[in-house]
Design a protein around this motif. Structure first.
Motif, PDB file in Angstrom:
ATOM      1  N   ALA A   1      11.469 -39.279 -88.407  1.00 48.18           N
ATOM      2  CA  ALA A   1      10.749 -38.073 -88.823  1.00 48.18           C
ATOM      3  C   ALA A   1      10.621 -37.094 -87.658  1.00 48.18           C
ATOM      4  O   ALA A   1      10.684 -35.882 -87.846  1.00 48.18           O
ATOM      5  N   ALA A   2      10.433 -37.657 -86.458  1.00 48.46           N
ATOM      6  CA  ALA A   2      10.265 -36.801 -85.280  1.00 48.46           C
ATOM      7  C   ALA A   2      11.599 -36.222 -84.819  1.00 48.46           C
ATOM      8  O   ALA A   2      11.641 -35.250 -84.073  1.00 48.46           O
ATOM      9  N   GLY A   3      12.684 -36.842 -85.257  1.00 49.44           N
ATOM     10  CA  GLY A   3      13.999 -36.345 -84.870  1.00 49.44           C
ATOM     11  C   GLY A   3      14.497 -36.913 -83.554  1.00 49.44           C
ATOM     12  O   GLY A   3      15.682 -36.876 -83.261  1.00 49.44           O
ATOM     13  N   ASP A   4      13.588 -37.400 -82.746  1.00 49.85           N
ATOM     14  CA  ASP A   4      14.021 -38.106 -81.544  1.00 49.85           C
ATOM     15  C   ASP A   4      12.935 -39.084 -81.129  1.00 49.85           C
ATOM     16  O   ASP A   4      11.840 -39.074 -81.682  1.00 49.85           O
ATOM     17  N   GLY A   5      13.262 -39.926 -80.170  1.00 53.86           N
ATOM     18  CA  GLY A   5      12.287 -40.907 -79.725  1.00 53.86           C
ATOM     19  C   GLY A   5      12.956 -42.216 -79.406  1.00 53.86           C
ATOM     20  O   GLY A   5      14.181 -42.328 -79.417  1.00 53.86           O
TER      21      GLY A   5
ATOM     22  N   TRP B   1       4.630 -44.794 -73.166  1.00 55.08           N
ATOM     23  CA  TRP B   1       4.605 -44.981 -74.619  1.00 55.08           C
ATOM     24  C   TRP B   1       3.474 -44.162 -75.249  1.00 55.08           C
ATOM     25  O   TRP B   1       2.456 -43.891 -74.615  1.00 55.08           O
ATOM     26  N   ASP B   2       3.673 -43.789 -76.508  1.00 54.20           N
ATOM     27  CA  ASP B   2       2.674 -43.006 -77.240  1.00 54.20           C
ATOM     28  C   ASP B   2       1.917 -43.856 -78.252  1.00 54.20           C
ATOM     29  O   ASP B   2       0.769 -43.592 -78.570  1.00 54.20           O
ATOM     30  N   LEU B   3       2.627 -44.866 -78.798  1.00 56.53           N
ATOM     31  CA  LEU B   3       2.051 -45.619 -79.907  1.00 56.53           C
ATOM     32  C   LEU B   3       2.540 -47.062 -79.830  1.00 56.53           C
ATOM     33  O   LEU B   3       3.715 -47.304 -79.542  1.00 56.53           O
ATOM     34  N   VAL B   4       1.623 -47.989 -80.096  1.00 53.93           N
ATOM     35  CA  VAL B   4       2.014 -49.395 -80.270  1.00 53.93           C
ATOM     36  C   VAL B   4       1.846 -49.714 -81.750  1.00 53.93           C
ATOM     37  O   VAL B   4       0.787 -49.420 -82.321  1.00 53.93           O
ATOM     38  N   ILE B   5       2.867 -50.290 -82.387  1.00 57.13           N
ATOM     39  CA  ILE B   5       2.751 -50.688 -83.792  1.00 57.13           C
ATOM     40  C   ILE B   5       2.948 -52.201 -83.899  1.00 57.13           C
ATOM     41  O   ILE B   5       3.930 -52.746 -83.390  1.00 57.13           O
TER      42      ILE B   5
ATOM     43  N   MET C   1       9.031 -39.223 -79.220  1.00 56.48           N
ATOM     44  CA  MET C   1       7.919 -40.175 -79.221  1.00 56.48           C
ATOM     45  C   MET C   1       8.419 -41.577 -78.870  1.00 56.48           C
ATOM     46  O   MET C   1       9.452 -42.009 -79.357  1.00 56.48           O
ATOM     47  N   LYS C   2       7.687 -42.211 -77.998  1.00 57.72           N
ATOM     48  CA  LYS C   2       8.073 -43.570 -77.592  1.00 57.72           C
ATOM     49  C   LYS C   2       7.124 -44.575 -78.255  1.00 57.72           C
ATOM     50  O   LYS C   2       5.912 -44.486 -78.081  1.00 57.72           O
ATOM     51  N   ILE C   3       7.715 -45.488 -79.000  1.00 58.25           N
ATOM     52  CA  ILE C   3       6.909 -46.426 -79.776  1.00 58.25           C
ATOM     53  C   ILE C   3       7.216 -47.862 -79.366  1.00 58.25           C
ATOM     54  O   ILE C   3       8.390 -48.256 -79.304  1.00 58.25           O
ATOM     55  N   VAL C   4       6.182 -48.622 -79.086  1.00 55.33           N
ATOM     56  CA  VAL C   4       6.327 -50.054 -78.813  1.00 55.33           C
ATOM     57  C   VAL C   4       6.007 -50.811 -80.099  1.00 55.33           C
ATOM     58  O   VAL C   4       4.995 -50.527 -80.749  1.00 55.33           O
ATOM     59  N   THR C   5       6.868 -51.749 -80.508  1.00 56.62           N
ATOM     60  CA  THR C   5       6.499 -52.602 -81.645  1.00 56.62           C
ATOM     61  C   THR C   5       6.378 -54.041 -81.177  1.00 56.62           C
ATOM     62  O   THR C   5       7.230 -54.538 -80.441  1.00 56.62           O
ATOM     63  N   LEU C   6       5.307 -54.685 -81.589  1.00 59.18           N
ATOM     64  CA  LEU C   6       5.081 -56.085 -81.217  1.00 59.18           C
ATOM     65  C   LEU C   6       5.738 -56.977 -82.265  1.00 59.18           C
ATOM     66  O   LEU C   6       5.527 -56.798 -83.464  1.00 59.18           O
ATOM     67  N   VAL C   7       6.524 -57.924 -81.783  1.00 57.95           N
ATOM     68  CA  VAL C   7       7.261 -58.808 -82.682  1.00 57.95           C
ATOM     69  C   VAL C   7       6.984 -60.258 -82.309  1.00 57.95           C
ATOM     70  O   VAL C   7       6.936 -60.614 -81.133  1.00 57.95           O
ATOM     71  N   LYS C   8       6.777 -61.071 -83.330  1.00 57.25           N
ATOM     72  CA  LYS C   8       6.499 -62.490 -83.098  1.00 57.25           C
ATOM     73  C   LYS C   8       7.443 -63.320 -83.969  1.00 57.25           C
ATOM     74  O   LYS C   8       7.705 -62.963 -85.122  1.00 57.25           O
TER      75      LYS C   8
END
Lengths: 313, 261
Positions: B52-56, B113-117, B1-8
């Motif tokens: 949890a996904a084991g990879d990403g 990407w799959d998810l933006v957090i 799973m590819k996750i983007v996190t927004l940081v400020k």
């Protein structure tokens, strides 16, 4: 006079006080039009109150959609064309509806304002340390108004009813699979309370928060807690007042055993009257307190509670 | 799973924050700059999902001046894999709508990407709507103010907690999630993590590199303008008395005088 859309804030057919604040604020910009998005009959139940508080028009948008906030955004988007602006409560949901509406319609977003005039809006930022005036450079700005910032003025509007369609949501939406009402008990909500009694590290333990609760109940007040008290596990996080908790602005704020870190002051220093009790006479909370007692909160608070109860009796 | 996190990067809420006199934007010189606390929870959430996904892969997306690279490094040292940083003089003073549009373009530079957090609300602007605005622009569901989050197959579910109570939300990926204060406890970067972060790739972009036109961002093109700002005169400290056994009664007297009880 151009209409000003007001998104009616309601829970299961019960109006939230902030809606009347929005209607009062809307009169500064034009003719208030209340927009009710909800289940069948939602507008019927709210219509009298909305009319009494100035709604010239009441749009009823009935829907049983389980899409999260999408109906609200879609209805406002369909009505915004002829409006001078849109007013929405600066709650978590309200801010989100406002943001989505603003990007869709290319409208300026003025967030969490404390005053609205024909020339622009007023902000109170960094926890009240700064005031700022702002304006939108676009048509029909979308404005979220901080709960409690506007004094409600009841003056009846025409209250003309009109049913509107809820357009289908554009794009994929989150689905609501369940709701649980807030478990606040019998005390008022922090952000709506006119009196708040808060406890800090000085309370010393979770058990001893009963001193804070006792005084609060005698005053019909909400209970708050400082970050230090929450981090120490004395009180649950949803009651945290401060920068990372809730910003409150009640008529009366009583701080018990709270030193007054800048983090905490940022969430409460706009309260109309502040009373502080702290053992440490150098505690920064006294810098913003209208009345302070240097002393032991476990002696002072129960005595105050007795006095309040006596006066009531 | 590819996750983007927004940081400020924001001014530390424990420091005294100021606005500049000239254009009413944040006076960055006068304040300590830190990664916004809530973003550490966003990064933590992304790392938990990846583990949890084991990879990403966890990609940090940030817009802000050059010194925001410190906030990015913090996220990388916690364990994020790479970053995209938009830094350009021209973004100074952008409003919420412009910011959401620019972030959407930046997220577009991350493939597949799959998810933006994101965090639910930045501690400075407190607009608390940018994640939902980005979701709207991306055409994906917004599941915001999550204090619990899980992904099962291609479905994301969250427990949303606000003053209005609890709402359970669910949606198909890809989606945007914002996390709340109670979502998790962010980990401290390990020494190994801090060392590894120095070698992790950061894609430094200017406006042109991000495919953003100068007219879409910046103070002069903002959809809203701050016309004036002023520090509030400090509140005058009132009366302070030492308790001599009648402190509670004295408060009661004061409150009666103020017609508060």
């Amino acid at each position: 006079m151009a209409e000003v859309l007001v998104l009616v804030d309601h829970v299961d057919g019960e109006i939230k006080k902030t809606t009347y604040e929005l209607l009062t604020a809307a009169k500064a910009l034009g003719s208030p039009s209340a927009v009710v998005v909800g289940g069948a009959g939602a507008a019927d139940k709210l219509a009298d109150g909305l009319t009494e508080h100035g709604a010239d028009k009441i749009y009823a948008a009935e829907t049983d959609s389980t899409d999260f906030l999408a109906p609200e955004v879609a209805v406002l988007e369909s009505l915004i064309g002829s409006a001078a602006g849109v007013l929405i409560s600066a709650s978590a949901n309200g801010k989100e509806v406002a943001g989505r509406l603003a990007v869709r319609t290319g409208s300026g977003l003025l967030s969490d304002v404390v005053g609205v005039t024909g020339d622009g809006v007023q902000h109170s930022i960094f926890g009240g340390a700064y005031t700022a005036e702002a304006k939108a450079n676009t048509e029909h700005p979308v404005i979220t108004v901080r709960p409690g910032a506007i004094d409600i003025e009841a003056s009846a509007g025409a209250g003309a009813r009109e049913s509107v369609e809820v357009p289908a949501a554009s794009g994929r939406q989150a689905t609501v699979t369940g709701r649980e009402p807030i478990q606040g008990g019998s005390r008022p909500e922090l952000t709506e309370a006119t009196v708040i009694v808060s406890g800090g590290r000085g309370v010393g333990s979770a058990e001893d928060f009963t001193v804070v609760e006792g005084l609060a109940d005698s005053l019909g007040a909400a209970v708050g807690a400082s970050r230090a008290a929450v981090d120490s596990g004395y009180y649950p996080p949803q009651f945290q007042v401060g920068q990372t908790g809730k910003s409150v602005s009640p008529q009366l704020y009583i701080a018990l055993g709270i030193s007054g870190a800048i983090q905490h002051r940022a969430g409460m220093q706009t309260s109309k009257t502040i009373v502080a009790v702290n053992k440490d006479e150098e505690a920064p909370i006294f810098e913003v307190a209208d009345f302070g007692i240097v002393g032991d909160l476990f002696k002072v608070a129960p005595q105050l509670q007795d006095e309040v109860t006596k006066r009531k009796g | 799973m590819k996750i983007v996190t927004l940081v400020k990067q924001v001014a530390d809420t424990y420091s005294e924050r100021k606005l500049s006199d000239s254009d009413h934007t944040l006076d960055r010189e006068g304040t300590e700059a830190v990664i916004d606390e809530i973003n550490e929870r966003a990064v933590e959430q992304a790392l938990l999902l990846k583990e949890a996904a084991g990879d990403g892969e966890v990609v940090v997306v940030c817009m802000g001046p050059d010194r925001a690279s410190d906030a990015i490094r913090k996220a990388l040292s916690m364990g994020a894999d790479s970053a995209v940083h938009l830094s350009d003089e021209a973004i100074h003073g952008s409003c919420a709508v412009q910011t959401a549009r620019a972030l959407t373009k930046l997220i577009g530079t991350v493939e597949g990407w799959d998810l933006v957090i994101a965090g639910n609300s930045a501690s400075d602007g407190q607009v608390a709507a940018v994640p939902a605005m980005v979701a709207d622009l991306l055409g994906v569901p917004a599941l915001t103010w999550a204090n619990e989050l899980s992904v099962s197959g291609s479905t994301v579910t969250v427990k949303r907690e606000t003053d209005d109570g609890v709402t359970h939300l669910s949606a198909e990926l890809p989606a945007v999630v914002s996390v709340g204060e109670k979502s998790n406890e962010p980990r401290y970067p390990s020494f190994k993590g801090i060392m590894a972060a120095k070698k992790k790739p950061v894609n430094n972009l200017d406006l042109a590199g991000a495919g953003i036109d100068g007219s879409e961002v910046g103070l002069a093109n903002a959809l809203v303008s701050v016309t004036s700002s002023a520090p509030k005169p400090p509140k005058q400290a009132g009366e302070k008395v030492t308790d001599e056994g009648d402190g509670g009664a004295k408060i009661a007297e004061y409150l009666v005088g103020q017609k508060l009880i």
